[in-house]
Design a protein around this motif. Structure first.
Motif, PDB file in Angstrom:
ATOM      1  N   ARG A  37       0.818  -1.197   0.000  1.00  0.00           N
ATOM      2  CA  ARG A  37       0.000   0.000   0.000  1.00  0.00           C
ATOM      3  C   ARG A  37       0.856   1.252   0.000  1.00  0.00           C
ATOM      4  N   GLN A  38       2.076   1.151   0.534  1.00  0.00           N
ATOM      5  CA  GLN A  38       2.909   2.338   0.550  1.00  0.00           C
ATOM      6  C   GLN A  38       3.153   2.837  -0.863  1.00  0.00           C
ATOM      7  N   ARG A  39       3.334   1.922  -1.796  1.00  0.00           N
ATOM      8  CA  ARG A  39       3.584   2.325  -3.159  1.00  0.00           C
ATOM      9  C   ARG A  39       2.385   3.062  -3.729  1.00  0.00           C
ATOM     10  N   SER A 121      19.218   5.770 -10.766  1.00  0.00           N
ATOM     11  CA  SER A 121      19.122   4.719  -9.749  1.00  0.00           C
ATOM     12  C   SER A 121      17.815   3.942  -9.874  1.00  0.00           C
ATOM     13  N   VAL A 122      16.729   4.610 -10.229  1.00  0.00           N
ATOM     14  CA  VAL A 122      15.461   3.904 -10.432  1.00  0.00           C
ATOM     15  C   VAL A 122      15.599   2.898 -11.571  1.00  0.00           C
ATOM     16  N   ASP A 123      16.194   3.329 -12.676  1.00  0.00           N
ATOM     17  CA  ASP A 123      16.369   2.427 -13.809  1.00  0.00           C
ATOM     18  C   ASP A 123      17.277   1.254 -13.451  1.00  0.00           C
ATOM     19  N   PRO A 131      12.863  -4.822  -5.301  1.00  0.00           N
ATOM     20  CA  PRO A 131      11.470  -4.526  -4.938  1.00  0.00           C
ATOM     21  C   PRO A 131      11.194  -3.027  -4.963  1.00  0.00           C
ATOM     22  N   GLU A 132      10.020  -2.649  -5.479  1.00  0.00           N
ATOM     23  CA  GLU A 132       9.533  -1.277  -5.441  1.00  0.00           C
ATOM     24  C   GLU A 132      10.622  -0.268  -5.814  1.00  0.00           C
ATOM     25  N   PRO A 133      11.098  -0.281  -7.050  1.00  0.00           N
ATOM     26  CA  PRO A 133      12.255   0.553  -7.412  1.00  0.00           C
ATOM     27  C   PRO A 133      12.049   2.046  -7.214  1.00  0.00           C
ATOM     28  N   ALA A 137      14.086   4.075  -4.277  1.00  0.00           N
ATOM     29  CA  ALA A 137      15.024   5.144  -4.608  1.00  0.00           C
ATOM     30  C   ALA A 137      14.695   6.422  -3.853  1.00  0.00           C
ATOM     31  N   CYS A 138      13.434   6.781  -3.788  1.00  0.00           N
ATOM     32  CA  CYS A 138      13.046   8.019  -3.098  1.00  0.00           C
ATOM     33  C   CYS A 138      13.325   7.950  -1.604  1.00  0.00           C
TER      34      CYS A 138
END
Length: 482
Positions: A37-39, A121-123, A131-133, A137-138
């Motif tokens: 749910r955080q995503r 970094s996300v890529d 998990p949850e890139p 990253a954020c």
């Protein structure tokens, strides 16, 4: 189904993030998907279909990392990739790249601003199937860049999430200040030291280590808690549990105040027992919410959990935390009793009674997030859970109810109906004006099983089950008869 009047939105804010948990339906995962749910609850939803930089694309002729198992990916590899050394092999001796007018240096400098490091970094995380890139990253980068967000209102996680959402880094002014620092955060240069720290974090995340362990802390219901293995990471479901328990506590406090009117004493505090305290999240959050009206006891079978919960109680509640949060007991549910069930236990009766001589029991509220995942479902958990968190704190036996059964058995003893008044020096005992309650976070299969378990129980009554914000039956409330 219980229809408790609790808001369907829970907002938690720290210096690095704001999370508003919203209702998400048709969730595929039932158990402990840490961030399901955080995503979906970011202040601005991530565009998960955002294009991947050509240097990281799976369709690129020369992907950055060829090892599909991510076992050979090193911090140095990640650092070089973030710095852009894999394609132009440029280095510059001065971290203040913005003062250098050399075109090649400026080109390398551009790769080292917040926007470029974040998107790269996300890529990278996507390519490595971490998990949850986007969210990872954020969280990690905002922790590295804490000095960039010195004011409480400058929420690093939210700002980076917005920057990541925007395709154009110059579309908005995210940080305004009175000095020269007040430029767009996305254009802010990142130092080598910051990139080095970030690369270390990304290396751990690529290995699927939980974010909470990497950062070393996590926010839980307006508290910031220290987190380390093997203790379970605080989760949003348990924040919901705290909200439901808090509603009952408010009603109890009001009834106790009404009863104390005209009395020579000021009444007593609501007594809470947190079973399986782990990081101390539930008990500490409740003590923090009601600093003058509750006293919390807790217990756990893990020495690591007991030690960490004490650290967190002091961290959140202050040096005099024992006024609100008693030192946790190192014991199991079955051990926390003055009644022994068999002859072998009778031989230790005197020792056990001495051990719990100062424990009044007489709890008004028992709350627990026990091990509840059935053993046959453990294989369905994601790697970032089963490979790092304590198996014993997750698995509740064949049907997931091993600890739940022990709690139910102990409730009548734990929740005796007559109480000492906290301020009554004469030791008088009074009957409480409400039934004791037990709240538990459970598996989705458990409400029906617990109802059957209590069908003929004369002391504990099944009250209701409540769905979590994903629409799953997740919480049960029991009433303890006097």
């Amino acid at each position: 189904m219980c229809h408790c009047d609790v808001s369907k939105t829970i907002t938690t804010r720290t210096r690095t993030r704001t999370r508003t948990t919203t209702i998400i339906r048709n969730c595929n995962s039932v158990h402990y998907s840490c961030y399901r749910r955080q995503r979906n609850s970011l202040p601005l939803c991530f565009n998960t279909n955002r294009h991947v930089h050509s240097s990281c694309s799976s369709d690129s002729q020369s992907p950055v990392f060829k090892d599909k198992n991510n076992l050979a990916i090193t911090k140095e590899d990640i650092y070089n990739h973030l710095m852009g050394y894999h394609d132009d092999h440029q280095d510059d001796d001065d971290d203040d790249d913005s003062t250098n007018n050399n075109s090649s240096t400026n080109r390398t400098s551009k790769k080292r601003n917040v926007f470029s490091i974040l998107t790269t970094s996300v890529d990278l995380l996507k390519e490595c199937k971490a998990p949850e890139p986007e969210m990872s990253a954020c969280h990690l980068f905002s922790h590295v860049l804490l000095n960039l967000f010195p004011r409480w209102e400058d929420n690093g996680f939210a700002i980076l999430a917005k920057i990541l959402q925007e395709e154009e880094q110059d579309t908005a002014d995210w940080y305004n200040d009175d000095d020269d620092h007040g430029n767009h955060v996305g254009n802010t240069q990142v130092t080598r030291e910051q990139v080095d720290i970030y690369a270390s974090m990304l290396e751990r995340r690529i290995k699927k280590e939980p974010l909470q362990y990497i950062i070393g802390q996590w926010d839980f219901h307006n508290c910031v808690l220290k987190v380390r293995p093997p203790c379970l990471c605080p989760r949003p479901e348990t924040e919901e549990l705290v909200e439901y328990v808090a509603k009952d506590i408010r009603q109890m406090i009001e009834l106790l105040r009404i009863k104390s009117v005209g009395s020579s004493t000021c009444g007593r505090k609501v007594r809470i027992l947190d079973v399986g305290c782990g990081t101390g999240a539930i008990g500490i959050a409740l003590a923090n919410m009601f600093p003058k009206d509750v006293i919390v006891s807790s217990m756990d079978v893990s020495e690591d959990a007991v030690a960490l919960s004490v650290e967190n109680a002091k961290f959140v509640l202050g040096d005099d935390f024992t006024l609100q949060y008693h030192h946790p007991l190192l014991c199991s549910v079955r051990e926390y009793t003055r009644t022994h069930l068999n002859k072998e236990e009778e031989e230790e009766e005197e020792e056990e009674e001495d051990r719990f001589a100062n424990c009044l029991f007489e709890y008004d509220v028992v709350v627990s997030n026990p091990p509840y995942i059935p053993s046959h479902d453990m294989s369905t958990l994601t790697a970032d859970v089963v490979e790092y968190e304590d198996y014993g704190a997750l698995c509740g036996g064949q049907d997931g109810l091993d600890v739940v059964r022990d709690i139910v058995e102990r409730l009548p003893e734990w929740c005796k109906g007559n109480h000492h008044d906290d301020n009554d020096t004469k030791g008088q005992r009074t009957k409480r004006p409400f039934p004791a309650v037990c709240w538990m976070e459970v598996d989705t299969s458990h409400p029906r099983l617990i109802q059957s378990l209590l069908a003929n129980n004369k002391h504990v009554e099944y009250n209701c089950e409540i769905q979590d914000l994903s629409g799953m039956d997740r919480f049960v409330k029991l009433l303890v008869k006097d």
